[in-house]
Structures are given as structure tokens and as C-alpha cells.
Motif scaffolding. Structure first.
Motif, PDB file in Angstrom:
ATOM      1  N   LEU A  91     -72.357  87.644 -14.739  1.00 19.96           N
ATOM      2  CA  LEU A  91     -71.430  86.512 -14.682  1.00 19.96           C
ATOM      3  C   LEU A  91     -71.595  85.730 -13.384  1.00 19.96           C
ATOM      4  O   LEU A  91     -71.487  84.494 -13.372  1.00 19.96           O
ATOM      5  CB  LEU A  91     -69.991  87.013 -14.803  1.00 19.96           C
ATOM      6  CG  LEU A  91     -69.590  87.612 -16.154  1.00 19.96           C
ATOM      7  CD1 LEU A  91     -68.167  88.155 -16.083  1.00 19.96           C
ATOM      8  CD2 LEU A  91     -69.701  86.576 -17.256  1.00 19.96           C
ATOM      9  N   GLY A  92     -71.858  86.436 -12.284  1.00 17.60           N
ATOM     10  CA  GLY A  92     -72.035  85.751 -11.006  1.00 17.60           C
ATOM     11  C   GLY A  92     -73.215  84.810 -11.006  1.00 17.60           C
ATOM     12  O   GLY A  92     -73.114  83.667 -10.524  1.00 17.60           O
ATOM     13  N   VAL A  93     -74.348  85.255 -11.559  1.00 20.61           N
ATOM     14  CA  VAL A  93     -75.530  84.388 -11.623  1.00 20.61           C
ATOM     15  C   VAL A  93     -75.261  83.188 -12.530  1.00 20.61           C
ATOM     16  O   VAL A  93     -75.585  82.037 -12.187  1.00 20.61           O
ATOM     17  CB  VAL A  93     -76.746  85.191 -12.119  1.00 20.61           C
ATOM     18  CG1 VAL A  93     -77.939  84.261 -12.343  1.00 20.61           C
ATOM     19  CG2 VAL A  93     -77.123  86.275 -11.120  1.00 20.61           C
ATOM     20  N   GLU A 172     -69.847  83.292  -5.960  1.00 21.23           N
ATOM     21  CA  GLU A 172     -69.894  82.661  -4.646  1.00 21.23           C
ATOM     22  C   GLU A 172     -71.021  83.240  -3.788  1.00 21.23           C
ATOM     23  O   GLU A 172     -71.666  82.527  -3.017  1.00 21.23           O
ATOM     24  CB  GLU A 172     -68.553  82.852  -3.934  1.00 21.23           C
ATOM     25  CG  GLU A 172     -67.411  82.077  -4.570  1.00 21.23           C
ATOM     26  CD  GLU A 172     -67.645  80.577  -4.488  1.00 21.23           C
ATOM     27  OE1 GLU A 172     -67.332  79.968  -3.458  1.00 21.23           O
ATOM     28  OE2 GLU A 172     -68.159  80.006  -5.473  1.00 21.23           O
ATOM     29  N   ILE A 173     -71.276  84.534  -3.925  1.00 21.20           N
ATOM     30  CA  ILE A 173     -72.367  85.153  -3.171  1.00 21.20           C
ATOM     31  C   ILE A 173     -73.714  84.608  -3.633  1.00 21.20           C
ATOM     32  O   ILE A 173     -74.579  84.263  -2.818  1.00 21.20           O
ATOM     33  CB  ILE A 173     -72.314  86.681  -3.323  1.00 21.20           C
ATOM     34  CG1 ILE A 173     -71.074  87.241  -2.621  1.00 21.20           C
ATOM     35  CG2 ILE A 173     -73.576  87.336  -2.774  1.00 21.20           C
ATOM     36  CD1 ILE A 173     -70.854  88.721  -2.845  1.00 21.20           C
ATOM     37  N   GLY A 177     -76.554  82.284  -1.716  1.00 23.69           N
ATOM     38  CA  GLY A 177     -77.959  82.664  -1.645  1.00 23.69           C
ATOM     39  C   GLY A 177     -78.877  81.573  -2.152  1.00 23.69           C
ATOM     40  O   GLY A 177     -79.939  81.305  -1.558  1.00 23.69           O
ATOM     41  N   ILE A 178     -78.497  80.921  -3.248  1.00 24.08           N
ATOM     42  CA  ILE A 178     -79.315  79.832  -3.794  1.00 24.08           C
ATOM     43  C   ILE A 178     -79.386  78.667  -2.819  1.00 24.08           C
ATOM     44  O   ILE A 178     -80.452  78.079  -2.594  1.00 24.08           O
ATOM     45  CB  ILE A 178     -78.743  79.382  -5.153  1.00 24.08           C
ATOM     46  CG1 ILE A 178     -78.930  80.488  -6.201  1.00 24.08           C
ATOM     47  CG2 ILE A 178     -79.405  78.096  -5.619  1.00 24.08           C
ATOM     48  CD1 ILE A 178     -78.264  80.191  -7.528  1.00 24.08           C
ATOM     49  N   VAL A 211     -80.637  87.050   0.961  1.00 26.48           N
ATOM     50  CA  VAL A 211     -79.267  86.707   1.348  1.00 26.48           C
ATOM     51  C   VAL A 211     -78.255  87.348   0.401  1.00 26.48           C
ATOM     52  O   VAL A 211     -77.146  87.701   0.819  1.00 26.48           O
ATOM     53  CB  VAL A 211     -79.097  85.172   1.357  1.00 26.48           C
ATOM     54  CG1 VAL A 211     -77.667  84.775   1.690  1.00 26.48           C
ATOM     55  CG2 VAL A 211     -80.069  84.540   2.340  1.00 26.48           C
ATOM     56  N   ILE A 212     -78.636  87.546  -0.847  1.00 26.17           N
ATOM     57  CA  ILE A 212     -77.703  88.049  -1.853  1.00 26.17           C
ATOM     58  C   ILE A 212     -77.510  89.559  -1.753  1.00 26.17           C
ATOM     59  O   ILE A 212     -76.400  90.064  -1.934  1.00 26.17           O
ATOM     60  CB  ILE A 212     -78.187  87.664  -3.269  1.00 26.17           C
ATOM     61  CG1 ILE A 212     -78.146  86.136  -3.438  1.00 26.17           C
ATOM     62  CG2 ILE A 212     -77.357  88.344  -4.348  1.00 26.17           C
ATOM     63  CD1 ILE A 212     -78.742  85.652  -4.743  1.00 26.17           C
TER      64      ILE A 212
END
Length: 313
Positions: A91-93, A172-173, A177-178, A211-212
Motif C-alpha cells: 500500500l505504501g508504494v 510517506e517513507i 525515498g522517490i 533512503v527507504i
């Protein structure tokens, strides 16, 4: 007869042909370290003494540590934590990409999802999912119909409560990172004829992993502890198992200690995995990798030996 100079006085220039006196390096004495160490040890001794005087049946802790009920709860804790984290990652991606989309509808939906699930306590979300039968007695989606109490099992309520909440934080994380990847990478990929989705999968996401990964590892370790809240939806996790044993043996504090020990074991094991995973993704960005815990221990031991030799001198 020629005079022979055996020793050059300190501070005087050495005559020609006479080597200077060897420099004796004396390590700086760190008295503060010894004082701090003594104070910490004294506090630990006092804390141990205080617990030894308490009304605790310490023999019960190792006795129940490997109880079958506790081990079953431990397995369910790992299961719900891994499943919820996997759902949160997916879901985060998805919602991070939607949030960065130029489509106002998808970006607004992603913002609304993050706003709702980050803005409400996970405990409340668990209770809402578990009590959904109060407003929807029957689960009916056309091709499938059943009682909501049969559909919304404790496992599903725990999975949705933890997973959807985690997805908002992971979005948000992943978004951070993106955005850490230089836009020139995307422009170069498009110049080579790569589509937007292929650029995201092949170029942007692999570079953003550096970063992720660190905050994702922290989120999973936090998930292991947050999973104890699923006791509210009657899911048989580690804490629920400890409470069940405590209710019959009346060893309440002892069982809380047992659960705490297992939570410490879980977080410690996964922290080691997180550490080496971070080292793996940091290889391309750092000239020299940070020392491992074992290397840090060796360095501290050598430092203590130097202090002791300096004090003896």
C-alpha cells in the motif's frame, strides 16, 4: 679525544650524527569514563536489588518461557507482524506513486488515505474493524454474501487495522525515498524511451532503496511491538497468551516479564537483520562502510587496554 653525547636534553636540537630521542606516546587518561562506568554499574545493582525484594516468583519466568501457549502466541505475533508489514509495504508504494502523480484525483485520494489513517490511533482502527458488524450485519458484495461476524475474523481485523495504518506511514517513507532520486535520472530514462512505469520500477525505486530501507526497518521493529494491541480484537498473539496463563496461574507480573523477554528477543534478532540490510544498500554511497558491532566491541576493548596501560605508566 672526542666527547660522545649519550643523550640529547629535552627541547635541545640534536647534534649532527646523533639520532633524536625516541618519543614516548602516553595515552590521555579518561577518568570520566571510569566514573561514569562505576555510576552506571551502581545504578544497575540498586535496580536489581529492588526487583529482588519485590513479590515476584522468579522461578515462574524460565518455567513459562517455552510454554506451548506462549510459543503459539509468539508464532501468531510474528505472523501478524510480517503480514501487516507486507500489506503496508504494498500500500505504501502504491499510494506514494499516487501521491506523486500529476492526476489530481489519484493524488487527492492518496492524500485522503494518508490523512485518515495517520491521523487516527491504530487502537481505534482495530476496534472499528472488529466492530464493523454493528453497522454492516451482513457482508454482501453481490457474488459473495455472509455474516460479517464470520467474515471479520480476529486475524482479518488485526491485519486490516495494522496493515492499513502502516501503509499510510510507508507511503510517506516511500515518497521521500522517490523524491531523493535526482530528477535527471528520470529525464535520462525518458530520453532512452522508457515508459513512466518502467522508469519507476527499473531506475527510481532501486536507487531510492538506500533512503527507504532504514526507516522501513524501524517501522517493522515498531510493528512487532504495536502488534500487542491486537489483544483488543481477541487475536491470540504473544500478549494474549501471557494474559491467558496469568488468569489461571495468578502470575500476572511474571507473565508480563515472559512476554517482554520474547519481545526483546524478536526486536533484537530483526534489528541485526536490519543493520546488515542497511550496510548492503549503503555500499554504493559510502567510501567506507561503518564498523560492525563486533568491530566496535574490539575497538572499545583496545581503548580500555590503552587506558589501563597509560594509568599503569
Amino acid at each position: 679525544m672526542t666527547d660522545k653525547i649519550d643523550k640529547v636534553p629535552a627541547g635541545a636540537p640534536a647534534p649532527a650524527g646523533v639520532p633524536p630521542e625516541a618519543i614516548k606516546a602516553i595515552p590521555v587518561r579518561h577518568y570520566g569514563r571510569w566514573v561514569a562506568g562505576v555510576v552506571v554499574v551502581a545504578l544497575l545493582v540498586l535496580l536489581g536489588y529492588a526487583f529482588s525484594q519485590g513479590n515476584v516468583r522468579w522461578a515462574t519466568v524460565p518455567e513459562k518461557l517455552f510454554d506451548s501457549t506462549i510459543l503459539s502466541g509468539l508464532w501468531h505475533t510474528i505472523l501478524i507482524s510480517v503480514a501487516s508489514m507486507a500489506l503496508g509495504l504494498v500500500l505504501g508504494v502504491v499510494f506514494a506513486v499516487m501521491r506523486l502523480s500529476k492526476n489530481p484525483v489519484t493524488s487527492s485520494v492518496a492524500w485522503l488515505y494518508i490523512w485518515i489513517f495517520r491521523g487516527t490511533p491504530v487502537y481505534v482502527q482495530l476496534l472499528i474493524w472488529f466492530s464493523l458488524a454493528l453497522i454492516f450485519p451482513v457482508f454482501n458484495i453481490g457474488f459473495y454474501k455472509d455474516e460479517m461476524t464470520d467474515v471479520m475474523t480476529p486475524f482479518l481485523a488485526a491485519l486490516l487495522g495494522l496493515g492499513l495504518n502502516e501503509g499510510a506511514y510507508m507511503a510517506e517513507i516511500v515518497r521521500a525515498g522517490i523524491q531523493s532520486v535526482d530528477e535527471g535520472q528520470t529525464e535520462a530514462s525518458h530520453a532512452l524511451g522508457m515508459s513512466q512505469s518502467k522508469t519507476m520500477r527499473r531506475v527510481v525505486l532501486p536507487q531510492s532503496m538506500r533512503v527507504i530501507i532504514p526507516p522501513t526497518g524501524n517501522e517493522f521493529i515498531n510493528m512487532l511491538k504495536t502488534s500487542s494491541l491486537v489483544v483488543a480484537v481477541q487475536y491470540p498473539d504473544l500478549l494474549r497468551a501471557a494474559q491467558d496463563i496469568a488468569s489461571t496461574s495468578f502470575a500476572v507480573m511474571e507473565m508480563f516479564f515472559v512476554a517482554s523477554i520474547w519481545y526483546l528477543v524478536l526486536t533484537s534478532v530483526f534489528s541485526v537483520g536490519q543493520y546488515y540490510l542497511e550496510r548492503h544498500y549503503a555500499r554504493g554511497s559510502l567510501r567506507s562502510l561503518p564498523p560492525t558491532p563486533w568491530q566496535k566491541i574490539k575497538t572499545n576493548l583496545l581503548s580500555l587496554r590503552s587506558d589501563q596501560s597509560g594509568g599503569a605508566a
